[in-house]
Design an enzyme around this catalytic site. Structure first.
Site, mmCIF file in Angstrom:
data_model
loop_
_atom_site.group_PDB
_atom_site.id
_atom_site.type_symbol
_atom_site.label_atom_id
_atom_site.label_comp_id
_atom_site.label_asym_id
_atom_site.label_seq_id
_atom_site.Cartn_x
_atom_site.Cartn_y
_atom_site.Cartn_z
ATOM 1 N N ASN A 1 54.036 50.686 36.349
ATOM 2 C CA ASN A 1 53.273 49.754 35.516
ATOM 3 C C ASN A 1 52.888 50.488 34.237
ATOM 4 O O ASN A 1 51.964 51.302 34.232
ATOM 5 C CB ASN A 1 52.032 49.290 36.286
ATOM 6 C CG ASN A 1 51.259 48.203 35.580
ATOM 7 O OD1 ASN A 1 51.386 48.018 34.363
ATOM 8 N ND2 ASN A 1 50.431 47.478 36.320
ATOM 9 N N ARG B 1 56.667 46.496 36.105
ATOM 10 C CA ARG B 1 55.939 45.431 35.407
ATOM 11 C C ARG B 1 56.497 45.338 33.997
ATOM 12 O O ARG B 1 56.521 46.308 33.244
ATOM 13 C CB ARG B 1 54.454 45.737 35.344
ATOM 14 C CG ARG B 1 53.669 44.784 34.433
ATOM 15 C CD ARG B 1 52.208 45.179 34.391
ATOM 16 N NE ARG B 1 51.474 44.433 33.396
ATOM 17 C CZ ARG B 1 51.218 44.869 32.156
ATOM 18 N NH1 ARG B 1 51.659 46.061 31.773
ATOM 19 N NH2 ARG B 1 50.534 44.132 31.312
ATOM 20 N N HIS C 1 48.863 38.932 31.896
ATOM 21 C CA HIS C 1 48.084 39.240 33.109
ATOM 22 C C HIS C 1 48.557 38.412 34.297
ATOM 23 O O HIS C 1 47.815 38.214 35.269
ATOM 24 C CB HIS C 1 46.578 39.009 32.897
ATOM 25 C CG HIS C 1 45.910 40.094 32.115
ATOM 26 N ND1 HIS C 1 44.807 39.876 31.316
ATOM 27 C CD2 HIS C 1 46.188 41.415 31.988
ATOM 28 C CE1 HIS C 1 44.437 41.009 30.739
ATOM 29 N NE2 HIS C 1 45.261 41.960 31.139
ATOM 30 N N HIS D 1 40.159 37.831 34.287
ATOM 31 C CA HIS D 1 40.586 39.238 34.370
ATOM 32 C C HIS D 1 39.955 39.951 33.178
ATOM 33 O O HIS D 1 40.442 39.849 32.045
ATOM 34 C CB HIS D 1 42.113 39.334 34.311
ATOM 35 C CG HIS D 1 42.616 40.744 34.374
ATOM 36 N ND1 HIS D 1 43.354 41.232 35.429
ATOM 37 C CD2 HIS D 1 42.499 41.782 33.510
ATOM 38 C CE1 HIS D 1 43.650 42.503 35.219
ATOM 39 N NE2 HIS D 1 43.137 42.853 34.046
ATOM 40 N N ASN E 1 39.858 46.442 29.977
ATOM 41 C CA ASN E 1 40.186 46.865 28.622
ATOM 42 C C ASN E 1 41.022 45.799 27.929
ATOM 43 O O ASN E 1 40.881 45.540 26.746
ATOM 44 C CB ASN E 1 40.930 48.196 28.651
ATOM 45 C CG ASN E 1 41.110 48.773 27.265
ATOM 46 O OD1 ASN E 1 40.153 48.899 26.510
ATOM 47 N ND2 ASN E 1 42.344 49.096 26.910
ATOM 48 N N ARG F 1 41.221 45.246 21.163
ATOM 49 C CA ARG F 1 41.919 44.107 20.567
ATOM 50 C C ARG F 1 40.905 43.070 20.104
ATOM 51 O O ARG F 1 39.879 42.840 20.746
ATOM 52 C CB ARG F 1 42.888 43.467 21.567
ATOM 53 C CG ARG F 1 43.993 44.376 22.044
ATOM 54 C CD ARG F 1 44.822 43.676 23.114
ATOM 55 N NE ARG F 1 45.699 44.597 23.812
ATOM 56 C CZ ARG F 1 46.204 44.386 25.012
ATOM 57 N NH1 ARG F 1 45.900 43.274 25.670
ATOM 58 N NH2 ARG F 1 46.999 45.281 25.575
ATOM 59 N N MET G 1 33.251 49.340 28.205
ATOM 60 C CA MET G 1 32.017 48.585 28.415
ATOM 61 C C MET G 1 30.936 49.439 29.056
ATOM 62 O O MET G 1 29.736 49.277 28.757
ATOM 63 C CB MET G 1 32.312 47.355 29.289
ATOM 64 C CG MET G 1 31.108 46.489 29.596
ATOM 65 S SD MET G 1 30.379 45.703 28.115
ATOM 66 C CE MET G 1 31.557 44.361 27.839
ATOM 67 N N ARG G 2 31.317 50.373 29.932
ATOM 68 C CA ARG G 2 30.317 51.222 30.588
ATOM 69 C C ARG G 2 29.552 52.066 29.561
ATOM 70 O O ARG G 2 28.330 52.228 29.657
ATOM 71 C CB ARG G 2 31.000 52.124 31.608
ATOM 72 C CG ARG G 2 31.576 51.368 32.809
ATOM 73 C CD ARG G 2 32.483 52.243 33.633
ATOM 74 N NE ARG G 2 33.659 52.668 32.862
ATOM 75 C CZ ARG G 2 34.676 53.364 33.384
ATOM 76 N NH1 ARG G 2 34.651 53.718 34.660
ATOM 77 N NH2 ARG G 2 35.706 53.700 32.627
ATOM 78 N N ILE H 1 35.923 45.446 34.324
ATOM 79 C CA ILE H 1 34.594 44.916 33.995
ATOM 80 C C ILE H 1 34.194 43.830 34.975
ATOM 81 O O ILE H 1 33.084 43.815 35.504
ATOM 82 C CB ILE H 1 34.578 44.370 32.553
ATOM 83 C CG1 ILE H 1 34.893 45.477 31.546
ATOM 84 C CG2 ILE H 1 33.237 43.723 32.241
ATOM 85 C CD1 ILE H 1 35.088 44.977 30.121
ATOM 86 N N HIS I 1 33.218 45.387 38.416
ATOM 87 C CA HIS I 1 32.228 46.452 38.562
ATOM 88 C C HIS I 1 30.979 46.296 37.701
ATOM 89 O O HIS I 1 30.105 47.158 37.761
ATOM 90 C CB HIS I 1 32.868 47.805 38.241
ATOM 91 C CG HIS I 1 34.056 48.122 39.099
ATOM 92 N ND1 HIS I 1 33.965 48.292 40.455
ATOM 93 C CD2 HIS I 1 35.366 48.284 38.775
ATOM 94 C CE1 HIS I 1 35.166 48.555 40.950
ATOM 95 N NE2 HIS I 1 36.034 48.559 39.957
ATOM 96 N N GLU J 1 47.925 44.435 41.037
ATOM 97 C CA GLU J 1 49.219 44.111 40.445
ATOM 98 C C GLU J 1 50.355 44.863 41.138
ATOM 99 O O GLU J 1 51.453 44.320 41.316
ATOM 100 C CB GLU J 1 49.214 44.472 38.954
ATOM 101 C CG GLU J 1 48.253 43.657 38.121
ATOM 102 C CD GLU J 1 48.143 44.171 36.693
ATOM 103 O OE1 GLU J 1 48.018 43.341 35.772
ATOM 104 O OE2 GLU J 1 48.179 45.407 36.506
#
Length: 417
Positions: free
Chosen positions: A10, A91, A178, A206, A209, A239, A282-283, A329, A332, A379
């Site tokens: 992937n 993938r 996705h 989904h 990132n 993005r 995000m964390r 994200i 979690h 995936e």
């Protein structure tokens, strides 16, 4: 005797993930790993051996995907990982026409190289890996699994771009991505006995990132947020998501920005990273939002746009039965889920605070109009299952027409011609 296995690969824009699925009475993971930070400082290979319950990290030099693939193949061979591999699954982010997994042929590779203009950030890197695996394992079938296939059921009203019709004939439409993740999430809803999986109204979120949503009715996708490229829709790690086309015109006139520079900016310098000027993770932003208004605003924009998308898709579906959060994200971050779902009670969306804080599989109350779930995506398992089914179909086909010719050898003749 070497354990027979399926290898899944992937590839992302700066990473290559892989899993080794050992075959037997059941399919189970034997090894997983990730080569990340390609084309950056600190490129490294991290892997976990499930049989021996150990994890390791190996530093490497990889200036581009070509050298990264060479390093990874050499590492596979040094560990004798490839000896038992009976098929490899890849993938592939995009294919304009293909809706089912396909075994690699020269004609298929030519078609995908032509399609690379639709997803230049991903497809070329993925095809580099496919060809490297072919060279290293010339007698092993290579199966391509397409991330856009899940969205082929979208009606024209959802897939058509509002631009001059002549461009549609050139392949310009909303494709969606996705898809392998969404395939897994729908399989899980089916396994969990959620009736919405086959006959209900589902929104799949989904969020990682890369972030997107899909609206699914009666088991079929009717809309998705990513469009012609994976840069469309929600704001993501780096993005932009949807942008007014006038932004490019303005920056071109006032800043002298060229199309390639704008593309790089929209894909690699925007989203959470661009808004926060700090991080695409995000964390990181949640950790500093109380002291950094830029981080706080980036989180707010992300959650606001996700909330809007849920409302839009509830309208398109004519209501909502199940909402699924997935991705790094979505799986979690209780804080982000809570902010996205806040004030959506009018749609029947409610969260149980304790369940949400604990990342429980179901984070809505026991009695709720909408079932809100958290499902870790997989995936790689979807790829492995697709590889197994595709090779088995080929085996059956050759058994019917040429009983003395194995599918593997026939495939090799095709790939080596």
């Amino acid at each position: 005797m070497t354990q027979e296995s399926i290898l899944t690969v992937n590839a992302g824009s700066s990473s290559i993930k892989f899993e080794l699925f050992e075959l037997g009475e059941t399919m189970h993971r034997g090894l997983s790993g990730k080569l990340d930070r390609i084309e950056q400082e600190g490129t490294r290979l991290t892997f976990s051996d499930y049989e021996h319950a150990e994890s390791q990290t190996v530093d490497c030099q990889a200036s581009d995907h070509f050298s990264a693939v060479d390093f990874l193949i050499d590492w596979f061979e040094s560990k004798e990982i490839l000896a038992g591999v009976t098929a490899v699954g890849h993938r592939i982010v995009h294919a304009t026409q293909l809706a089912q997994p396909e075994i690699v042929t020269p004609a298929l590779l030519d078609e995908l190289y032509r399609d690379s203009q639709f997803a230049p950030q991903h497809l070329i890197n993925e095809l580099v890996i496919v060809e490297a695996c072919q060279r290293s394992m010339p007698n092993v079938p290579q199966v391509l699994c397409f991330d856009s296939s899940f969205h082929h059921t979208m009606p024209r009203v959802a897939s058509t771009l509002p631009i001059p019709r002549r461009y549609e004939a050139k392949g310009l439409k909303r494709y969606g991505y996705h898809g392998l993740s969404y395939t897994y999430l729908m399989q899980e809803l089916q396994r969990l006995g959620d009736p919405a999986a086959s006959e209900g109204r589902v929104i799949l979120a989904h969020l990682g990132n890369g972030a997107s949503m899909a609206a699914v009715r009666d088991g079929k996708c009717i809309d998705t947020s990513m469009g012609f490229t994976p840069a469309a829709g929600l704001p993501m790690g780096s993005r932009s998501g949807d942008l007014d086309p006038g932004v490019f015109s303005y920056l071109s006139r006032r800043e002298g920005l060229k199309s390639d520079e704008f593309f790089d900016m929209a894909n690699h310098e925007s989203g959470l990273l661009g808004m926060s000027e700090t991080s695409s993770d995000m964390r990181d932003l949640l950790a500093i939002e109380s002291n950094d208004v830029r981080a706080a605003e980036a989180i707010d924009v992300f959650c606001y746009q996700a909330k809007k998308m849920i409302g839009a898709y509830a309208a398109a579906l004519g209501g909502l039965d199940t909402l699924v959060f997935s991705g790094g994200i979505g799986e979690h971050s209780p804080e982000v889920r809570a902010r996205i779902c806040a004030s959506l009670e009018f749609l029947g969306i409610e969260l149980n605070d304790k369940r949400n804080a604990d990342n429980d599989p179901v984070v809505s109350p026991m009695v709720s109009r909408v079932n809100v779930r958290v499902i870790p995506t997989d995936e790689e398992l979807v790829i492995a299952q697709s590889v197994s089914e595709t090779v088995a179909k080929l085996d059956r086909s050759f058994d019917q027409h040429s009983p003395n010719v194995s599918a593997t050898s026939a495939t090799n003749q095709g790939t080596q011609s």
